[in-house]
Design an enzyme around this catalytic site. Structure first.
Site, PDB file in Angstrom:
ATOM      1  N   ASP A  94       0.821  -1.210   0.000  1.00  0.00           N
ATOM      2  CA  ASP A  94       0.000   0.000   0.000  1.00  0.00           C
ATOM      3  C   ASP A  94       0.862   1.270   0.000  1.00  0.00           C
ATOM      4  O   ASP A  94       1.905   1.302   0.665  1.00  0.00           O
ATOM      5  CB  ASP A  94      -0.919  -0.022   1.233  1.00  0.00           C
ATOM      6  N   ARG A  99      -0.320   8.448 -10.531  1.00  0.00           N
ATOM      7  CA  ARG A  99      -0.374   7.277  -9.650  1.00  0.00           C
ATOM      8  C   ARG A  99       0.303   6.058 -10.292  1.00  0.00           C
ATOM      9  O   ARG A  99       0.944   5.256  -9.627  1.00  0.00           O
ATOM     10  CB  ARG A  99      -1.831   6.922  -9.309  1.00  0.00           C
ATOM     11  N   ASN A 106     -10.561  -3.283  -6.056  1.00  0.00           N
ATOM     12  CA  ASN A 106      -9.735  -2.283  -6.754  1.00  0.00           C
ATOM     13  C   ASN A 106     -10.231  -1.965  -8.164  1.00  0.00           C
ATOM     14  O   ASN A 106      -9.802  -0.980  -8.772  1.00  0.00           O
ATOM     15  CB  ASN A 106      -8.259  -2.693  -6.799  1.00  0.00           C
TER      16      ASN A 106
HETATM   17  C1  FPP Z   1      -5.729  -2.957   0.049  1.00  0.00           C
HETATM   18  O1  FPP Z   1      -6.235  -1.716   0.075  1.00  0.00           O
HETATM   19  C2  FPP Z   1      -4.459  -2.855  -0.634  1.00  0.00           C
HETATM   20  C3  FPP Z   1      -4.225  -3.517  -1.766  1.00  0.00           C
HETATM   21  C4  FPP Z   1      -5.169  -4.431  -2.392  1.00  0.00           C
HETATM   22  C5  FPP Z   1      -2.954  -3.292  -2.429  1.00  0.00           C
HETATM   23  C6  FPP Z   1      -3.208  -2.417  -3.585  1.00  0.00           C
HETATM   24  C7  FPP Z   1      -1.930  -2.226  -4.290  1.00  0.00           C
HETATM   25  C8  FPP Z   1      -1.891  -1.914  -5.543  1.00  0.00           C
HETATM   26  C9  FPP Z   1      -3.106  -1.708  -6.369  1.00  0.00           C
HETATM   27  C10 FPP Z   1      -0.559  -1.741  -6.171  1.00  0.00           C
HETATM   28  C11 FPP Z   1       0.032  -3.061  -6.484  1.00  0.00           C
HETATM   29  C12 FPP Z   1       1.438  -2.902  -6.667  1.00  0.00           C
HETATM   30  C13 FPP Z   1       2.160  -3.612  -7.501  1.00  0.00           C
HETATM   31  C14 FPP Z   1       3.576  -3.325  -7.498  1.00  0.00           C
HETATM   32  C15 FPP Z   1       1.602  -4.596  -8.415  1.00  0.00           C
HETATM   33  P1  FPP Z   1      -7.514  -1.242  -0.739  1.00  0.00           P
HETATM   34  O2  FPP Z   1      -7.164   0.031  -1.400  1.00  0.00           O
HETATM   35  O3  FPP Z   1      -8.012  -2.362  -1.622  1.00  0.00           O
HETATM   36  O4  FPP Z   1      -8.544  -1.083   0.428  1.00  0.00           O
HETATM   37  P2  FPP Z   1      -8.821   0.165   1.371  1.00  0.00           P
HETATM   38  O5  FPP Z   1      -9.749   1.024   0.598  1.00  0.00           O
HETATM   39  O6  FPP Z   1      -9.413  -0.453   2.613  1.00  0.00           O
HETATM   40  O7  FPP Z   1      -7.525   0.847   1.677  1.00  0.00           O
END
Ligand code: FPP
Length: 238
Positions: free
Chosen positions: A17, A30, A65
């Site tokens: 994150d 980003r 995501n």
């Molecule tokens: C969870 O937070 C965090 C993740 C699923 C990691 C997200 C990371 C990326 C999209 C980048 C990946 C990096 C590489 C190098 C491939 P969330 O944002 O899904 O949930 P939240 O809203 O609770 O913070």
């Protein structure tokens, strides 16, 4: 496992994150934060495996995501298709597996995933588990459906189902996490490996992922070694 200094966790998991915030701080898009995050992941994962960790799981894309801007989602998909192959390090005998729902991914992404898994399928010393289009609740629901199917087919009996068997039905049968790290300073696990994190030690450094370096992982190990893991019991000397 112990090396000279530390008790080394068998299974480390990282929620990657802070890439977006890292880029914003520098006035960049980003997507460039994800590029920097990916470069960091390559270095860091290699260091973590060299330390003796047997399983490394990373949360790279959650089922939620897809709600992000199309440009960012497209960039992350493209990163997987064009760059993830460079994570393969057969010299270290590391099997790369992907956990998550494949159906919603494009043909190109599915092909890239299949190719990476195929190339490393005989590697049997360590596992690099990349959670992509992954959700912890979904993992549990999918496992439950497969169990119901197998009961229906007479392959297992209802009474055979226990925590151990259930865990084997989760994506890639990945076992419990010993040390769970979420970078960037958020204190939540956001639907990551819910079943396997039941007794994980959690570590939440206030460092954005592209800046989370081997020395920071060493600090996490130091902290892990200070924790008193009881698994619900009482330590003999207490
Ligand atoms: C969870 O937070 C965090 C993740 C699923 C990691 C997200 C990371 C990326 C999209 C980048 C990946 C990096 C590489 C190098 C491939 P969330 O944002 O899904 O949930 P939240 O809203 O609770 O913070």
């Amino acid at each position: 496992m112990k090396n000279n200094e530390y008790d080394i966790p068998y299974h480390v998991a990282i929620i990657l994150d802070g890439n977006g915030r890292w880029a914003k701080k520098r006035g960049l898009k980003r997507s460039l934060g994800h590029k920097a995050g990916f470069e960091n992941l390559k270095e860091l994962s290699s260091y973590i495996f060299d330390k003796g960790v047997k399983i490394l799981s990373v949360f790279a894309f959650s089922t939620e995501n897809f709600k992000r801007e199309k440009e960012e989602v497209d960039y992350l998909m493209d990163l997987l298709v064009t760059k993830f192959k460079t994570l393969i390090d057969k010299n270290k005998n590391i099997k790369i597996v992907f956990s998550g729902k494949r159906e919603d991914l494009s043909k190109e992404v599915i092909n890239a995933i299949n190719e990476i898994e195929e190339i490393t399928k005989e590697c049997d010393s360590k596992i690099f588990n990349i959670c992509f289009n992954y959700g912890g609740k979904l993992d549990i629901v999918e496992a439950t459906k497969k169990i119901v199917d197998d009961v229906g087919k007479g392959l297992i009996k209802k009474d055979d189902i226990d925590e151990n068997l259930f865990g084997k039905y989760l994506y890639n049968s990945i076992p419990d996490i010993d040390l769970l790290i979420r970078t960037s300073g958020e204190f939540r696990i956001s639907n990551f490996m819910l079943f396997q994190s039941a007794y994980s030690e959690m570590y939440f450094p206030k460092i954005l992922f592209p800046d989370f370096k081997p020395k920071d992982f060493d600090k996490a190990l130091e902290e892990y070694n200070k924790r008193d893991r009881r698994f619900g019991g009482i330590k003999k000397d207490k």
